[in-house]
Scaffold this active site. Sequence first.
Site, PDB file in Angstrom:
ATOM      1  N   GLY A 172       7.223  -2.294  -2.655  1.00  0.00           N
ATOM      2  CA  GLY A 172       6.728  -0.920  -2.589  1.00  0.00           C
ATOM      3  C   GLY A 172       7.229  -0.082  -3.746  1.00  0.00           C
ATOM      4  O   GLY A 172       6.802  -0.251  -4.897  1.00  0.00           O
TER       5      GLY A 172
ATOM      6  N   PRO B 200       0.852  -1.199   0.000  1.00  0.00           N
ATOM      7  CA  PRO B 200       0.000   0.000   0.000  1.00  0.00           C
ATOM      8  C   PRO B 200       0.881   1.238   0.000  1.00  0.00           C
ATOM      9  O   PRO B 200       1.829   1.324   0.774  1.00  0.00           O
ATOM     10  CB  PRO B 200      -0.763  -0.129   1.327  1.00  0.00           C
ATOM     11  CG  PRO B 200       0.093  -0.977   2.209  1.00  0.00           C
ATOM     12  CD  PRO B 200       0.887  -1.880   1.299  1.00  0.00           C
ATOM     13  N   MET B 201       0.599   2.184  -0.890  1.00  0.00           N
ATOM     14  CA  MET B 201       1.360   3.440  -0.893  1.00  0.00           C
ATOM     15  C   MET B 201       0.392   4.589  -1.129  1.00  0.00           C
ATOM     16  O   MET B 201      -0.093   4.797  -2.253  1.00  0.00           O
ATOM     17  CB  MET B 201       2.466   3.393  -1.950  1.00  0.00           C
ATOM     18  CG  MET B 201       3.615   2.484  -1.528  1.00  0.00           C
ATOM     19  SD  MET B 201       4.945   2.390  -2.718  1.00  0.00           S
ATOM     20  CE  MET B 201       4.229   1.339  -3.956  1.00  0.00           C
TER      21      MET B 201
ATOM     22  N   CYS C 278       3.135   3.209   9.855  1.00  0.00           N
ATOM     23  CA  CYS C 278       3.274   4.550   9.265  1.00  0.00           C
ATOM     24  C   CYS C 278       4.132   5.444  10.165  1.00  0.00           C
ATOM     25  O   CYS C 278       3.840   5.599  11.357  1.00  0.00           O
ATOM     26  CB  CYS C 278       1.902   5.180   9.050  1.00  0.00           C
ATOM     27  SG  CYS C 278       2.026   6.815   8.298  1.00  0.00           S
TER      28      CYS C 278
ATOM     29  N   GLY D 188      10.418  -4.395   2.136  1.00  0.00           N
ATOM     30  CA  GLY D 188      11.459  -3.388   2.330  1.00  0.00           C
ATOM     31  C   GLY D 188      12.697  -3.690   1.522  1.00  0.00           C
ATOM     32  O   GLY D 188      13.303  -4.747   1.670  1.00  0.00           O
TER      33      GLY D 188
ATOM     34  N   LYS E 117       0.551  -5.114   9.492  1.00  0.00           N
ATOM     35  CA  LYS E 117       1.770  -4.681   8.801  1.00  0.00           C
ATOM     36  C   LYS E 117       2.525  -3.771   9.757  1.00  0.00           C
ATOM     37  O   LYS E 117       2.003  -2.734  10.176  1.00  0.00           O
ATOM     38  CB  LYS E 117       1.411  -3.934   7.510  1.00  0.00           C
ATOM     39  CG  LYS E 117       2.608  -3.416   6.723  1.00  0.00           C
ATOM     40  CD  LYS E 117       2.174  -2.978   5.332  1.00  0.00           C
ATOM     41  CE  LYS E 117       3.312  -2.452   4.483  1.00  0.00           C
ATOM     42  NZ  LYS E 117       3.718  -1.090   4.822  1.00  0.00           N
TER      43      LYS E 117
HETATM   44  C1  LIG Z   1       4.528   7.291  -0.772  1.00  0.00           C
HETATM   45  C2  LIG Z   1       4.362   6.129   0.154  1.00  0.00           C
HETATM   46  C3  LIG Z   1       3.135   5.893   0.745  1.00  0.00           C
HETATM   47  C4  LIG Z   1       2.961   4.811   1.630  1.00  0.00           C
HETATM   48  N1  LIG Z   1       1.725   4.567   2.154  1.00  0.00           N
HETATM   49  C5  LIG Z   1       1.538   3.477   2.959  1.00  0.00           C
HETATM   50  C6  LIG Z   1       0.236   3.110   3.435  1.00  0.00           C
HETATM   51  O1  LIG Z   1      -0.778   3.727   3.124  1.00  0.00           O
HETATM   52  N2  LIG Z   1       0.161   2.025   4.264  1.00  0.00           N
HETATM   53  C7  LIG Z   1       1.258   1.272   4.612  1.00  0.00           C
HETATM   54  O2  LIG Z   1       1.143   0.296   5.351  1.00  0.00           O
HETATM   55  N3  LIG Z   1       2.480   1.584   4.143  1.00  0.00           N
HETATM   56  C8  LIG Z   1       2.645   2.644   3.312  1.00  0.00           C
HETATM   57  N4  LIG Z   1       3.879   2.892   2.798  1.00  0.00           N
HETATM   58  C9  LIG Z   1       4.992   1.965   3.087  1.00  0.00           C
HETATM   59  C10 LIG Z   1       5.075   0.877   2.000  1.00  0.00           C
HETATM   60  O3  LIG Z   1       3.920   0.068   2.012  1.00  0.00           O
HETATM   61  C11 LIG Z   1       6.312  -0.010   2.220  1.00  0.00           C
HETATM   62  O4  LIG Z   1       6.207  -0.598   3.496  1.00  0.00           O
HETATM   63  C12 LIG Z   1       7.607   0.783   2.147  1.00  0.00           C
HETATM   64  O5  LIG Z   1       7.630   1.621   1.003  1.00  0.00           O
HETATM   65  C13 LIG Z   1       8.818  -0.152   2.134  1.00  0.00           C
HETATM   66  O6  LIG Z   1       8.841  -0.948   0.971  1.00  0.00           O
HETATM   67  P1  LIG Z   1       9.879  -0.616  -0.247  1.00  0.00           P
HETATM   68  O7  LIG Z   1      11.256  -0.509   0.360  1.00  0.00           O
HETATM   69  O8  LIG Z   1       9.684  -1.794  -1.171  1.00  0.00           O
HETATM   70  O9  LIG Z   1       9.430   0.692  -0.839  1.00  0.00           O
HETATM   71  C14 LIG Z   1       4.059   3.966   1.922  1.00  0.00           C
HETATM   72  C15 LIG Z   1       5.294   4.209   1.308  1.00  0.00           C
HETATM   73  C16 LIG Z   1       5.455   5.270   0.435  1.00  0.00           C
HETATM   74  C17 LIG Z   1       6.803   5.482  -0.215  1.00  0.00           C
END
Ligand SMILES: Cc1cc2nc3c(=O)[nH]c(=O)nc-3n(C[C@H](O)[C@H](O)[C@H](O)COP(=O)(O)O)c2cc1C
Length: 328
Positions: free
Chosen positions: A234, A22-23, A106, A211, A145
């Site tokens: 992500g 989720p982002m 978050c 991550g 999460k």
């Molecule tokens: C712009 C943005 C928005 C995010 N929004 C959420 C969210 O709504 N809920 C959540 O659990 N994590 C959120 N995350 C965290 C991501 O789900 C993920 O845990 C994090 O980006 C690490 O994964 P990655 O290293 O593959 O990017 C967000 C991350 C980014 C960069």
Amino acid sequence: MSLRLAGGARTCTIEPPVLLAPMAGITAAPFRRLVAALGGLGAAVTEYQRITVAPLPARVLRRALGEPLAIPVAVQFMLADDQHLPASAANAERAGAAWIDLNFGCPAPIVFKKCAGSALLAHPERMARFVQRAVHATALPVTAKLRAGIDSPAHLEELVCAVAEAGAAAVTVHARLRRDSYETPATWEWLERAVRALRACARPVPVIGNGGVECAADIARLRTLTGVAAVMVGRAAIADPFIFRVAAGGAPPTVAEAARWALAYLAAAPAPPLAKQLVRYWRAAGMLAEPEERRRLLRATPAEIRAWFAERAAAAPRAEPRALTVGA
Ligand SMILES: Cc1cc2nc3c(=O)[nH]c(=O)nc-3n(C[C@H](O)[C@H](O)[C@H](O)COP(=O)(O)O)c2cc1C
């Protein structure tokens, strides 16, 4: 290979065991739909839906989920207080969620101050209570999460076991601390620790590792190195939405195909600022390899960004993949 999430009366199968993270502000329904259409993706999760002073209505959650996809999509809730969680969970089930995910990761200061998201990592008993109440309110599987900790990973085992023993069907661990925000490299050893802890705890459940995945090959690498049951991707999916297709053995995109995907996303995206978000991350098919070109495009208007992608979509026409088969 698949991941099965077991709920009260309902289960959810994630196949392949690879999820879109989720982002908020990016992975809204149009993004999820267009990524899922490329193949190789097992499931997705809505951006967090905040529960505050009233239950979230099914109508709001239906909008967050978007039109049904061929893959399961979970609703993610973020909350500081569980008063309206049971009714919101029941509404999520009515709205068509495949499972319910609770956000304990978050790092945003405004969220942290309100004792939601990663602030709950200091209160494992509250995390457990939230999971338990969601489990009792719905037949759907419930997942949590979380980050590995606030300032240290010292309590990681306690945190993952707390949510597992409260009834979570799986635990997604983001291998960073709250204080790392998003920049520090992920520490995959923490995922291995979570896997070990959740195998040994009173109610063993699978870990979804998250991550630091940067390319398609990292997906298998993360699974092999840590023993997680599934991988959640992500930002690498914003940079290259074809990452799931390639990880599943599919062809990498051509520049034209990648540009066409970006155009389809920009046409479907709900707000113009998303064009900049896409440019900030985009590197599918080796595009925007020059930092100066990215900087220039970041200063452009949404219309100019669309024109930039349109030029590349047109430069190499749709015949490109067929050209590869000539003489075969
Ligand atoms: C712009 C943005 C928005 C995010 N929004 C959420 C969210 O709504 N809920 C959540 O659990 N994590 C959120 N995350 C965290 C991501 O789900 C993920 O845990 C994090 O980006 C690490 O994964 P990655 O290293 O593959 O990017 C967000 C991350 C980014 C960069």
